[in-house]
Design a protein around this motif. Structure first.
Motif, PDB file in Angstrom:
ATOM      1  N   ALA A 178       0.825  -1.212   0.000  1.00 36.88           N
ATOM      2  CA  ALA A 178       0.000   0.000   0.000  1.00 36.88           C
ATOM      3  C   ALA A 178       0.857   1.258   0.000  1.00 36.88           C
ATOM      4  N   ARG A 179       1.923   1.255   0.798  1.00 30.89           N
ATOM      5  CA  ARG A 179       2.774   2.449   0.910  1.00 30.89           C
ATOM      6  C   ARG A 179       3.501   2.763  -0.389  1.00 30.89           C
ATOM      7  N   ARG A 194      -7.753   2.129   7.432  1.00 28.00           N
ATOM      8  CA  ARG A 194      -6.834   3.265   7.295  1.00 28.00           C
ATOM      9  C   ARG A 194      -7.499   4.622   7.536  1.00 28.00           C
ATOM     10  N   ARG A 195      -8.829   4.672   7.440  1.00 24.26           N
ATOM     11  CA  ARG A 195      -9.522   5.942   7.689  1.00 24.26           C
ATOM     12  C   ARG A 195      -9.225   6.458   9.092  1.00 24.26           C
ATOM     13  N   ALA A 196      -9.182   5.555  10.060  1.00 26.63           N
ATOM     14  CA  ALA A 196      -8.925   5.965  11.440  1.00 26.63           C
ATOM     15  C   ALA A 196      -7.543   6.599  11.557  1.00 26.63           C
ATOM     16  N   TRP A 198     -12.518   2.000  -6.497  1.00 26.18           N
ATOM     17  CA  TRP A 198     -11.949   1.504  -5.245  1.00 26.18           C
ATOM     18  C   TRP A 198     -10.427   1.579  -5.263  1.00 26.18           C
ATOM     19  N   PHE A 199      -9.832   1.411  -6.450  1.00 23.18           N
ATOM     20  CA  PHE A 199      -8.375   1.488  -6.536  1.00 23.18           C
ATOM     21  C   PHE A 199      -7.895   2.932  -6.416  1.00 23.18           C
ATOM     22  N   SER A 200      -8.572   3.864  -7.090  1.00 22.91           N
ATOM     23  CA  SER A 200      -8.157   5.272  -6.991  1.00 22.91           C
ATOM     24  C   SER A 200      -8.298   5.771  -5.560  1.00 22.91           C
ATOM     25  N   MET A 207      -5.789   7.674  -0.666  1.00 24.27           N
ATOM     26  CA  MET A 207      -5.720   7.512   0.786  1.00 24.27           C
ATOM     27  C   MET A 207      -4.273   7.362   1.243  1.00 24.27           C
ATOM     28  N   GLU A 208      -3.532   6.475   0.583  1.00 20.78           N
ATOM     29  CA  GLU A 208      -2.150   6.242   0.982  1.00 20.78           C
ATOM     30  C   GLU A 208      -1.276   7.459   0.712  1.00 20.78           C
ATOM     31  N   ALA A 209      -1.562   8.201  -0.360  1.00 21.34           N
ATOM     32  CA  ALA A 209      -0.798   9.418  -0.651  1.00 21.34           C
ATOM     33  C   ALA A 209      -1.024  10.481   0.419  1.00 21.34           C
ATOM     34  N   LEU A 210      -2.269  10.605   0.879  1.00 19.53           N
ATOM     35  CA  LEU A 210      -2.579  11.574   1.935  1.00 19.53           C
ATOM     36  C   LEU A 210      -1.899  11.195   3.240  1.00 19.53           C
ATOM     37  N   ILE A 211      -1.944   9.920   3.575  1.00 17.24           N
ATOM     38  CA  ILE A 211      -1.285   9.451   4.797  1.00 17.24           C
ATOM     39  C   ILE A 211       0.214   9.713   4.720  1.00 17.24           C
TER      40      ILE A 211
END
Length: 300
Positions: A9-10, A49-51, A254-256, A261-265
């Motif tokens: 994911a990262r 990952r939302r949390a 779902w992929f985008s 999400m991972e880019a924001l994290i």
């Protein structure tokens, strides 16, 4: 099928991140790519990952030093609204600011094209999301240059130099924001023309989505190659280290969502936001304050 792990994911955003746009070609990104992942596994991952994203945003807000601006672009039907709903729901609404840029009003048209954008920049501690943005002024406006009211502006919209200057203005504007502690992540949801057709048909046939259908979207489909060219030129001219573009395959929503999400994290983690330390007075009087809280009573 690829197993979705933290390591996998990262690494995903790095595959689609454009930090130097000079040689970028839109055709280098396959809109149907989903890295061999399974939809069910991704949706479960997003829920977890939302949390974490929410915790990072809360720390950003409490530190009150930096802000994050997410610029979200894509053709109609690319999934901008649903991405905001599915990715940002873990964030505290008090620290999140979503702005949708529609057709400019008469007041906005009486100013320079970046005026309304600057007014909407998130404050320190906030995460701002632009659902469409100042890039509409080098996308829609460029595709329909023959209808652009220059209203005293210098240059001829029918010539490439006009748009080169406008793209340079955007570069300068984003560089200024970066120097002010505003961190920028620009996202293009890249889908195929066939995928857009399927989504427009679905929108038309679903009663709960029919309100979003606009027949003018069909007219815009005729300009698909022009829009792809305008996007490519915009990314080439403005992708840089302090304001990169994330060009995300978006035939699978779902992929985008996973990639964004991972880019924001990753971006928020890089800022290492931490809450401010408590005052020395509180630390020196913890015992007394604890006793005071326990002894406090609500009047009858």
């Amino acid at each position: 099928m690829t197993e979705l792990t933290l390591s996998v994911a990262r690494k995903l955003p790095g595959h689609y991140l454009v930090r130097d746009g000079r040689d970028f070609e839109l055709k280098s990104v396959n809109p149907g790519d989903h890295a061999g992942l399974h939809k069910g596994h991704v949706e479960a991952w997003l829920s977890k990952r939302r949390a974490h994203l929410g915790e990072l945003q809360e720390r950003l807000a409490s530190e009150h030093r930096h802000s994050l601006l997410v610029v979200l672009q894509g053709m109609d039907g690319a999934g901008k609204d649903s991405l905001i709903l599915n990715v940002m729901t873990g964030m505290n609404p008090q620290g999140t600011k979503v702005v949708s840029f529609k057709k400019p009003s008469d007041i906005e048209l009486s100013h320079d094209f970046l005026w309304r954008v600057h007014m909407a920049i998130p404050g320190r501690g906030q995460v701002g999301v632009f659902n469409r943005s100042h890039y509409e002024d080098v996308l829609v406006a460029r595709v329909h240059a023959d209808t652009l009211n220059t209203n005293g502006m210098r240059g001829d919209p029918k010539k490439p130099e006009f748009w080169d200057h406008r793209l340079q203005d955007i570069c300068d504007f984003e560089a200024y924001l970066s120097r002010q502690g505003i961190h920028i992540l620009k996202v293009m949801l890249h889908m195929s023309a066939d995928c857009q057709q399927e989504r427009l048909l679905r929108r038309l046939h679903r009663p709960d989505k029919r309100w979003k259908f606009d027949e003018s979207d069909l007219a815009e489909r005729q300009f698909w190659p022009d829009y792809q060219s305008a996007y490519e030129k915009a990314i080439r001219a403005t992708a840089c280290e302090h304001a990169p573009w994330l060009v995300v395959p978006s035939n699978k929503k779902w992929f985008s969502r996973l990639v964004v999400m991972e880019a924001l994290i990753e971006k928020l983690e890089s800022l290492s936001p931490e809450p401010p330390p408590p005052s020395p007075e509180i630390l020196e009087n913890l015992g007394r304050l604890e006793a005071k809280i326990k002894a406090s009573k609500i009047p009858d």
